[in-house]
Design an enzyme around this catalytic site. Sequence first.
Site, mmCIF file in Angstrom:
data_model
loop_
_atom_site.group_PDB
_atom_site.id
_atom_site.type_symbol
_atom_site.label_atom_id
_atom_site.label_comp_id
_atom_site.label_asym_id
_atom_site.label_seq_id
_atom_site.Cartn_x
_atom_site.Cartn_y
_atom_site.Cartn_z
ATOM 1 N N ARG A 564 0.797 -1.163 -0.030
ATOM 2 C CA ARG A 564 0.054 0.023 0.044
ATOM 3 C C ARG A 564 0.856 1.242 0.096
ATOM 4 N NH1 ARG A 564 -4.639 -0.963 -1.926
ATOM 5 N NH2 ARG A 564 -5.318 0.899 -0.686
ATOM 6 N N THR A 565 0.464 2.276 -0.632
ATOM 7 C CA THR A 565 1.267 3.597 -0.757
ATOM 8 C C THR A 565 1.554 4.099 0.854
ATOM 9 O OG1 THR A 565 -0.554 4.608 -1.483
ATOM 10 C CG2 THR A 565 1.065 4.166 -2.916
ATOM 11 N N ASP A 566 0.658 3.987 1.552
ATOM 12 C CA ASP A 566 0.884 4.432 2.927
ATOM 13 C C ASP A 566 1.714 3.446 3.645
ATOM 14 O OD1 ASP A 566 -0.896 2.393 3.352
ATOM 15 O OD2 ASP A 566 -2.332 3.673 4.337
ATOM 16 N N ASP A 567 2.225 2.373 3.116
ATOM 17 C CA ASP A 567 3.240 1.507 3.737
ATOM 18 C C ASP A 567 5.072 1.793 3.173
ATOM 19 O OD1 ASP A 567 1.695 0.193 5.258
ATOM 20 O OD2 ASP A 567 1.106 -1.413 3.868
#
Length: 669
Positions: A564-567
């Site tokens: 995920r881009t927030d990862d």
Amino acid sequence: LRHLVPYTTSRSTEAVQDDVSSRVCSSAGGDKPHGKNEAVDVGTAFHRNHWPHILSRKQYEAMYRWSVEDPQSFWGSIAAQLHWERPWDKGQPICSYNFNLDKGPIYVKWFPGGRTNVCFNALDRHVLSGNGNKAAILFEGNDVGIDRRLTYQNMLELVCQIANYLRSLGVKKGDTVCIYMPMVPELPATMLACARIGAIHSVVFGGFSAESLAGRMSDCRPKLLVTCNAVRRGAKVLNLKEIADKALELCEKKEGVRVGQSLVFENANATKRSDTAWKNGRDVWWQDVIPRQSKNAPVEWMDSEDPLFMLYTSGSTGKPKGVMHTVGGYMVYAATTFKFTFDYHDDDVFWCTADCGWITGHTYLAYGPLLNGATCVVFEGVPTYPDAGRCWQIVDKYKVSIFYTAPTAIRSMEKEGDRFVKKYSRKSLRVLGTVGEPINPKAWWWYFDVVGDGRCPIVDTWWQTETGGNMISPMAGAWDLKPGSATLPFFGVQPVLLDEKGREKEGATDGNLCIKAPWPGIARTLFGDHERFQQTYFSTYKGYYVTGDGARRDEDGYIWLTGRTDDVINVSGHRISTSEVEAALNAHPACAESAVVGFDHEKGVRSEIGGFAAPDVIHWATGLPKTRSGKIMRRILRKIAANKLDELGDVSSLADPSVIDALIKLKGK
Ligand code: 6R9
């Protein structure tokens, strides 16, 4: 290009030989490479009795170009191989859409004016063409020795009985039915019965809590709940009816939503009828009403864009989203991706270990395989019961040839050691698949070498609840694999990597993974909340479907999902994905799995990524916070790492909430 008919295998022998020799020659070479970017040739050993549908990257590329340059004829020629009671309007574009919020509301429409029925295509079509005696479902119970075989004819009769009962209650086209059941054949059968009469099913994984089930029911307001007394999973008995009862009460008391009936399938292997709490007037035993119904039920012909089902998926914020799929596009996409990704042939036995409560169970257990007339295994239990060899015992028992599971399951079996695998022959296997998370190379190699004995290609399939089916994945046997890469897009799928400003990046690079144009299986809306649909998937970058995942494209055009881009974390100015650091940690023999999150500090896996990316702190833990489908919830780890314990957010989808306390204690030490 027109002579490449995508839905059959027939082609001239000459073309076959040309394709095969170019593939084998270009990637011949003895020792298997273990390096990160080297390709793995799986040879032709897996071909068994057939040529693969797609023989080479060259053939794939020709068909891919056709699919994006002329969707009208590409998807038209595929869809025409299914039954349409009324064909879609050939004078109109096969797909119309708007992906750009500046130009108005987001919409996608496929096969305009067409009328069909997914259940008819998945069952009646095969029975009518003389395949009624072929096994549709091979059911394997939680406990060794419990099994059932249902042919296509049996399935059709069962589905018609359920459909007739639902109709007798007044359930009709457009009504919602909630399904909260364990993995028994009656679960996909209920889904198909809904599809037959045009009711919208909403399956809730039989492991979610009463609160989660109540939340979903009060959102979708079903006419009835279909459930079960109980299920044995491993050594445990889970009393589903108790949870369902509590959910029905919560629904009524808290939300004022009254669900008319609870239809309870009696799973005699789990608990006794006499031990089941009962509410007369609301609860009905399945076995008291379904077998009495007629085994014929007319089909409700549906418009292409009528809803087929909704499936709730949790976001990192807010309440779960009811992702909506429609009849025509989903049907065509599920059937096509199943056939090509797994290189499915008529004599295959397919086993997807996912529960029907997830999109993987919808597309690759219920719909995709049955639309192709496949035989598939439905397993009630868990991979580690009675021991870690259970999957391979089942593979040998039913001669499973295609096996599809998740990295979390692979790692949990790898941890138990090779001997559980080696005990069984696994000779029938020819294709292995994985889905759900990036697979780290160590687990990939274990799957390839130990489970597949080095002869089965691994299809690492990237997709989402919202995409309906595989989007980026190898097609078994068609091109070289790279451990950890989902490789190339499916026909008709146009992935792009965008920079922060929403500009497409060319060549070998990384970025935000978005999709440029619609494919048939894309979700059309979120149930009751189109605004949230538009905001979630179409507002960040105008004109694209935004996946929320990050990805990298290498020199060969292969795509690597980075989570995920927030990862994604920023270390001394380097953007690295948590999955890269995890893969480096997992490569250590003492480590079965890991989850990496960033946390702020003043200053800035050495051999794999570079010294700058070495973790500051390592906590050994007995468990990671995972969703019930096995995805690691890094959001929670980030909050624990940052000591923001009051901001953990919604933890209702956690499989085992007690790991949070354990992690907090560990951190304190
Ligand atoms: C099918 C399914 C979707 C998210 C997706 C991505 C992750 C799924 C993956 C993968 C890397 C793969 N994901 N498959 N990441 N490689 N092969 O899992 O749907 O439950 O909606 O999850 O799962 O992050 O965005 P869903």
